[in-house]
Scaffold this motif. Structure first.
Motif, PDB file in Angstrom:
ATOM      1  N   VAL A   1       0.922  -0.998  -0.028  1.00 50.38           N
ATOM      2  CA  VAL A   1      -0.011  -0.228   0.135  1.00 50.38           C
ATOM      3  C   VAL A   1       1.069   1.523  -0.294  1.00 50.38           C
ATOM      4  O   VAL A   1       1.740   0.781   0.227  1.00 50.38           O
ATOM      5  N   GLU A   2       0.158   2.360  -0.392  1.00 49.82           N
ATOM      6  CA  GLU A   2       0.988   3.761   0.061  1.00 49.82           C
ATOM      7  C   GLU A   2       1.739   4.038   1.597  1.00 49.82           C
ATOM      8  O   GLU A   2       0.172   3.756   1.881  1.00 49.82           O
TER       9      GLU A   2
ATOM     10  N   TRP B   1       6.516   8.075  -1.001  1.00 53.94           N
ATOM     11  CA  TRP B   1       4.154   7.162  -1.006  1.00 53.94           C
ATOM     12  C   TRP B   1       5.011   5.489  -0.654  1.00 53.94           C
ATOM     13  O   TRP B   1       4.060   4.805  -0.537  1.00 53.94           O
TER      14      TRP B   1
ATOM     15  N   TRP C   1      -6.648  -7.129   6.564  1.00 56.25           N
ATOM     16  CA  TRP C   1      -6.393  -5.671   5.929  1.00 56.25           C
ATOM     17  C   TRP C   1      -5.888  -5.878   4.857  1.00 56.25           C
ATOM     18  O   TRP C   1      -6.256  -4.363   4.465  1.00 56.25           O
ATOM     19  N   GLN C   2      -4.388  -6.390   4.251  1.00 55.76           N
ATOM     20  CA  GLN C   2      -4.415  -5.584   2.819  1.00 55.76           C
ATOM     21  C   GLN C   2      -5.265  -6.476   1.995  1.00 55.76           C
ATOM     22  O   GLN C   2      -5.320  -5.855   0.569  1.00 55.76           O
TER      23      GLN C   2
ATOM     24  N   GLU D   1      -1.966   5.357   3.506  1.00 59.24           N
ATOM     25  CA  GLU D   1      -2.503   4.465   3.788  1.00 59.24           C
ATOM     26  C   GLU D   1      -2.321   3.139   5.187  1.00 59.24           C
ATOM     27  O   GLU D   1      -3.107   2.404   5.670  1.00 59.24           O
TER      28      GLU D   1
ATOM     29  N   GLY E   1      -9.165  -3.863   4.050  1.00 60.28           N
ATOM     30  CA  GLY E   1      -8.617  -2.806   4.181  1.00 60.28           C
ATOM     31  C   GLY E   1      -8.878  -2.533   6.012  1.00 60.28           C
ATOM     32  O   GLY E   1      -9.086  -3.560   6.250  1.00 60.28           O
TER      33      GLY E   1
ATOM     34  N   LEU F   1      -9.454   6.285   9.011  1.00 57.85           N
ATOM     35  CA  LEU F   1      -7.777   6.662   8.866  1.00 57.85           C
ATOM     36  C   LEU F   1      -7.285   5.931  10.271  1.00 57.85           C
ATOM     37  O   LEU F   1      -6.693   6.410  10.291  1.00 57.85           O
TER      38      LEU F   1
END
Ligand code: BT5
Length: 323
Positions: A147-148, A202, A255-256, A151, A259, A299
């Protein structure tokens, strides 16, 4: 120790477990494709790790005692998932986060884990100390999330939830104090999580997720709780290590794939701070928000209802306000 030696030692242990009356050196040597001298050296190395192994003429090698330690040879067979790709350590080190960082920099793959039974320079956030005496489990995992950087802001919460699930498996139900403390009901701390990493803009190169758990120890009894006390039994250190790694690995993988959304409800249910009056300070000790905690946002930011409205907090130290 090389991976190959590790595998051979694990195979010798397994053979002795399967045949408790004793396994001959010759049989072990043939099975492993090594000399009897090599078998003897591996047995000696296992003894140095704390295994009790009897060797009697005519009866072979017999396993008579297993160390209570988070050694790879004890943790590996207890892992439920295949998240862990490589297991190192298990005895004394400075900080497993430093060891894992060195491995990450050298290109170690995701799922590489460094374990310790004791740390001489265990650390928390902002240069704080993590007391790491014998009787705890100290583990660091190399992650390479696809992810970047923005995230990954929620990752400490995901790892915290994974650690909480690991404690669940040990019979301990922990609450989460944002961002990274695992507490029992009365507010004493049983475990802590520390994430460190390297990104190039990122792009995340690696993250090391470290977790320290008081299993049999509570370095400061007024402040700390132990798994043994909360579970009401003596939990083997290897069992504790495996449960934490499985819990964290599962949460990380989920989560990967999906999310943070699937975790939001559980985080709210486990939140130690929800509904409490808090004061949040930054690294320099300046108060950044004061008020009642209403939850976290998508977030992973802590939402504090202040007199000037709701403030989403990205980082900081949270203390409870006397009501
Ligand atoms: C943390 O920091 O809670 C993160 C701890 C992470 C430790 C692991 S062990 C494996 C890996 N290798 C390392 O070197 N570190 C990681 P923080 O939120 O900053 O909390 C630190 C504070 O917790 C200290 O200032 C003490 O007040 C308290 N503390 C220290 N040792 C403790 C312990 N063993 N149990 C409970 N609380 C402790």
């Amino acid at each position: 120790m090389t991976r190959r030696s590790d595998d051979r030692r694990a195979a010798i242990l397994q053979a002795m477990r399967e045949v408790p009356v004793g396994v001959s050196g010759e049989l072990l040597a043939t099975g492993l494709g090594v000399s009897r001298v090599a078998v003897r050296k591996h047995v000696e190395a296992l003894r140095e790790l704390g295994y009790s192994i009897e060797a009697r003429a005519g009866e072979g090698y017999r396993l008579t005692g297993v160390p209570d330690a988070p050694l790879p040879t004890e943790v590996r067979p207890r892992l439920r998932t295949d998240f862990v790709t490589r297991l190192e350590g298990g005895r004394v080190t400075g900080s497993t986060n430093d060891d894992a960082r060195a491995l990450a920099l050298a290109g170690a793959p995701e799922g590489t884990v460094v374990l310790a039974a004791r740390q001489t320079a265990g650390r928390g956030r902002l240069g704080r100390e993590w007391a790491s005496p014998p009787g705890g489990v100290y583990a660091s995992i190399v992650l390479r999330p696809a992810v970047e950087t923005p995230e990954a802001i929620v990752l400490p919460l995901v790892i915290g939830l994974g650690a909480a699930r690991g404690l669940d498996a040990l019979g301990v139900s922990a609450l989460l104090k944002w961002p990274n403390d695992l507490l029992c009901e009365d507010g004493r701390k049983v475990a802590g999580v520390l994430l460190e990493g390297l990104s190039e803009g990122w792009l995340i190169e690696w993250i090391v997720a470290g977790v320290g758990v008081n299993v049999r120890c509570a370095p400061d009894p007024a402040r700390d709780a132990s798994v043994d006390e909360l579970a009401g039994r003596t939990v083997p250190l290897a069992e504790a290590a495996a449960a934490m790694l499985d819990g964290i690995g599962d949460a990380y993988r989920r989560w990967q794939e999906e999310g943070f959304a699937p975790f939001a409800k559980e985080y709210a249910a486990r939140s130690y701070l929800a509904g409490r009056q808090v004061r949040v300070s930054d690294a320099a000790g300046r108060v950044v928000a004061e008020g009642g905690v209403t939850g976290i946002d998508a977030l992973g930011r802590l939402l504090v209802a202040t007199v000037a409205g709701t403030v989403p907090v990205v980082a900081g130290e949270v203390t409870l306000r006397e009501e």
